[in-house]
Design a protein around this motif. Structure first.
Motif, PDB file in Angstrom:
ATOM      1  N   LEU A  69      40.288  -5.050  31.662  1.00  5.98           N
ATOM      2  CA  LEU A  69      39.765  -3.710  31.917  1.00  5.98           C
ATOM      3  C   LEU A  69      38.238  -3.688  31.814  1.00  5.98           C
ATOM      4  CD1 LEU A  69      40.599  -0.803  32.570  1.00  5.98           C
ATOM      5  CD2 LEU A  69      40.828  -0.399  30.099  1.00  5.98           C
ATOM      6  N   SER A  70      37.665  -4.555  30.978  1.00  5.19           N
ATOM      7  CA  SER A  70      36.198  -4.602  30.823  1.00  5.19           C
ATOM      8  C   SER A  70      35.504  -5.017  32.115  1.00  5.19           C
ATOM      9  CB  SER A  70      35.810  -5.566  29.702  1.00  5.19           C
ATOM     10  OG  SER A  70      36.175  -6.895  30.024  1.00  5.19           O
ATOM     11  N   SER A  71      36.240  -5.699  33.029  1.00 13.08           N
ATOM     12  CA  SER A  71      35.676  -6.083  34.326  1.00 13.08           C
ATOM     13  C   SER A  71      35.820  -4.971  35.364  1.00 13.08           C
ATOM     14  CB  SER A  71      36.365  -7.341  34.853  1.00 13.08           C
ATOM     15  OG  SER A  71      36.121  -8.416  33.993  1.00 13.08           O
ATOM     16  N   LYS A  72      36.661  -3.992  35.086  1.00 13.23           N
ATOM     17  CA  LYS A  72      36.890  -2.881  36.018  1.00 13.23           C
ATOM     18  C   LYS A  72      35.992  -1.680  35.698  1.00 13.23           C
ATOM     19  CE  LYS A  72      39.205  -0.443  39.125  1.00 13.23           C
ATOM     20  NZ  LYS A  72      39.077  -0.697  40.549  1.00 13.23           N
ATOM     21  N   LEU A  73      35.808  -1.393  34.393  1.00  6.41           N
ATOM     22  CA  LEU A  73      35.077  -0.192  33.989  1.00  6.41           C
ATOM     23  C   LEU A  73      33.571  -0.344  34.197  1.00  6.41           C
ATOM     24  CD1 LEU A  73      36.908   0.615  30.622  1.00  6.41           C
ATOM     25  CD2 LEU A  73      37.330   1.616  32.895  1.00  6.41           C
ATOM     26  N   ASP A  74      32.950   0.736  34.669  1.00  6.80           N
ATOM     27  CA  ASP A  74      31.491   0.788  34.803  1.00  6.80           C
ATOM     28  C   ASP A  74      30.899   1.427  33.548  1.00  6.80           C
ATOM     29  OD1 ASP A  74      31.400  -0.304  37.391  1.00  6.80           O
ATOM     30  OD2 ASP A  74      31.800   1.665  38.294  1.00  6.80           O
ATOM     31  N   LEU A  75      29.747   0.926  33.143  1.00  7.33           N
ATOM     32  CA  LEU A  75      29.053   1.461  31.972  1.00  7.33           C
ATOM     33  C   LEU A  75      27.600   1.735  32.325  1.00  7.33           C
ATOM     34  CD1 LEU A  75      29.023   2.089  28.863  1.00  7.33           C
ATOM     35  CD2 LEU A  75      28.255  -0.290  28.566  1.00  7.33           C
ATOM     36  N   VAL A  76      27.124   2.904  31.913  1.00  7.94           N
ATOM     37  CA  VAL A  76      25.711   3.243  32.049  1.00  7.94           C
ATOM     38  C   VAL A  76      25.218   3.656  30.664  1.00  7.94           C
ATOM     39  CG1 VAL A  76      24.013   4.792  33.100  1.00  7.94           C
ATOM     40  CG2 VAL A  76      25.975   4.007  34.444  1.00  7.94           C
ATOM     41  N   VAL A  77      24.115   3.032  30.218  1.00  6.73           N
ATOM     42  CA  VAL A  77      23.483   3.391  28.947  1.00  6.73           C
ATOM     43  C   VAL A  77      22.127   3.978  29.280  1.00  6.73           C
ATOM     44  CG1 VAL A  77      22.653   2.573  26.717  1.00  6.73           C
ATOM     45  CG2 VAL A  77      24.685   1.519  27.751  1.00  6.73           C
ATOM     46  N   GLU A  78      21.899   5.225  28.830  1.00  2.76           N
ATOM     47  CA  GLU A  78      20.640   5.920  29.133  1.00  2.76           C
ATOM     48  C   GLU A  78      19.926   6.300  27.844  1.00  2.76           C
ATOM     49  OE1 GLU A  78      21.575   8.578  32.978  1.00  2.76           O
ATOM     50  OE2 GLU A  78      22.953   8.873  31.292  1.00  2.76           O
ATOM     51  N   ASP A  79      18.610   6.171  27.861  1.00  2.00           N
ATOM     52  CA  ASP A  79      17.746   6.617  26.765  1.00  2.00           C
ATOM     53  C   ASP A  79      17.348   8.056  27.071  1.00  2.00           C
ATOM     54  OD1 ASP A  79      15.775   7.105  24.865  1.00  2.00           O
ATOM     55  OD2 ASP A  79      14.724   5.214  25.210  1.00  2.00           O
ATOM     56  N   LEU A  80      17.739   8.982  26.187  1.00  2.00           N
ATOM     57  CA  LEU A  80      17.421  10.401  26.378  1.00  2.00           C
ATOM     58  C   LEU A  80      16.173  10.816  25.607  1.00  2.00           C
ATOM     59  CD1 LEU A  80      21.053  11.852  26.107  1.00  2.00           C
ATOM     60  CD2 LEU A  80      19.813  11.095  28.149  1.00  2.00           C
ATOM     61  N   GLY A  81      15.507   9.865  24.952  1.00  2.00           N
ATOM     62  CA  GLY A  81      14.284  10.164  24.207  1.00  2.00           C
ATOM     63  C   GLY A  81      14.587  10.740  22.833  1.00  2.00           C
TER      64      GLY A  81
END
Length: 192
Positions: free
Chosen positions: A107-119
Motif C-alpha cells: 500500500l505504501s507504493s500506491k498511496l500519495d503523500l504530500v508534506v507541506e510547511d505551513l509556517g
C-alpha cells in the motif's frame, strides 16, 4: 685614592674581591628596592556548550491516523515542530519502519503523500511543499534552518489515487482492499 693604590699593590686579588662583593651588595639593594607593580585576575571563567533540542506536538503519537481510506479519498494530519534549544538548527524529516500488510501489493507504493510547511503555527502562511510522492518512497527531506524558539506547522496529506475500474476481484484498486501500512516519521535537527 692613595689607599686604593696601596691596596692594589699589596694584594690585587683582595681588592678585586672586595669590589666584587660591594658591587653585588649594591645590585641586590637596587633589585630589592621599592618599585611599582600591578596585577589583576579573571577568575571563574565558564564556557557552556550550546543545546539543540526540539519539541514535537504529536510525539510519541502519529501524525496520520487514517482508517477506511477508499480510492479517490484524501485525509490529513498536522504536527508542530519547535526549536526549543539555544542554538539554531537545520531540520530534516525522514521515514523509517515502513510495514505493509501485503508485501505483494504494498500500500505504501500506491498511496500519495504530500508534506507541506505551513509556517508559524500562530500565524500560518501559504503552504510550501517539502515532499510530494509515494508514501513509501520518501527519503530524507530538507526542511529549513530554525532559529531558537522558531516553530513550524507541517501538514501531511495522504491520498489513495483512484485506479479506475478493476478487471477482476484481485486487480486494480481491489488488490489493496483491507490492506494497511504503518510508517514512522523522524524529525532531526543538527546545529549549523
Amino acid at each position: 685614592m692613595q689607599r686604593i693604590t696601596a691596596l692594589w699593590h699589596a694584594s690585587p686579588l683582595k681588592l678585586v674581591s672586595a669590589l666584587f662583593v660591594l658591587s653585588l651588595a649594591a645590585m641586590m639593594a637596587v633589585a630589592s628596592g621599592a618599585s611599582f607593580t600591578s596585577t589583576s585576575a579573571n577568575a571563574g571563567n565558564i564556557v557552556t556548550a550550546g543545546n539543540l533540542t526540539h519539541s514535537n506536538s504529536k510525539a510519541p503519537g502519529a501524525v496520520l491516523n487514517v482508517s477506511g481510506l477508499r480510492p479517490g479519498q484524501t485525509d490529513t494530519g498536522t504536527v508542530d515542530i519547535t526549536n526549543t534549544g539555544d542554538v539554531a538548527g537545520v531540520f530534516t524529516l525522514s521515514k523509517s519502519n515502513v510495514a505493509n500488510s501485503d508485501a505483494a501489493n504494498p500500500l505504501s507504493s500506491k498511496l500519495d503523500l504530500v508534506v507541506e510547511d505551513l509556517g508559524d503555527p500562530s500565524s500560518p502562511s501559504a503552504p510550501v511543499t517539502k515532499y510530494s510522492g509515494k508514501l513509501g518512497a520518501m527519503g530524507v527531506t530538507a526542511l529549513s534552518t530554525y532559529a531558537t524558539g522558531e516553530a513550524h506547522r507541517y501538514r501531511f496529506t495522504v491520498s489513495f489515487p483512484d485506479g479506475g475500474t478493476p478487471s477482476g476481484p484481485t486487480t486494480g484498486d481491489n488488490a489493496y482492499k483491507g490492506d494497511n501500512v504503518t510508517v514512522d516519521y523522524n524529525w532531526e535537527s543538527v546545529s549549523n
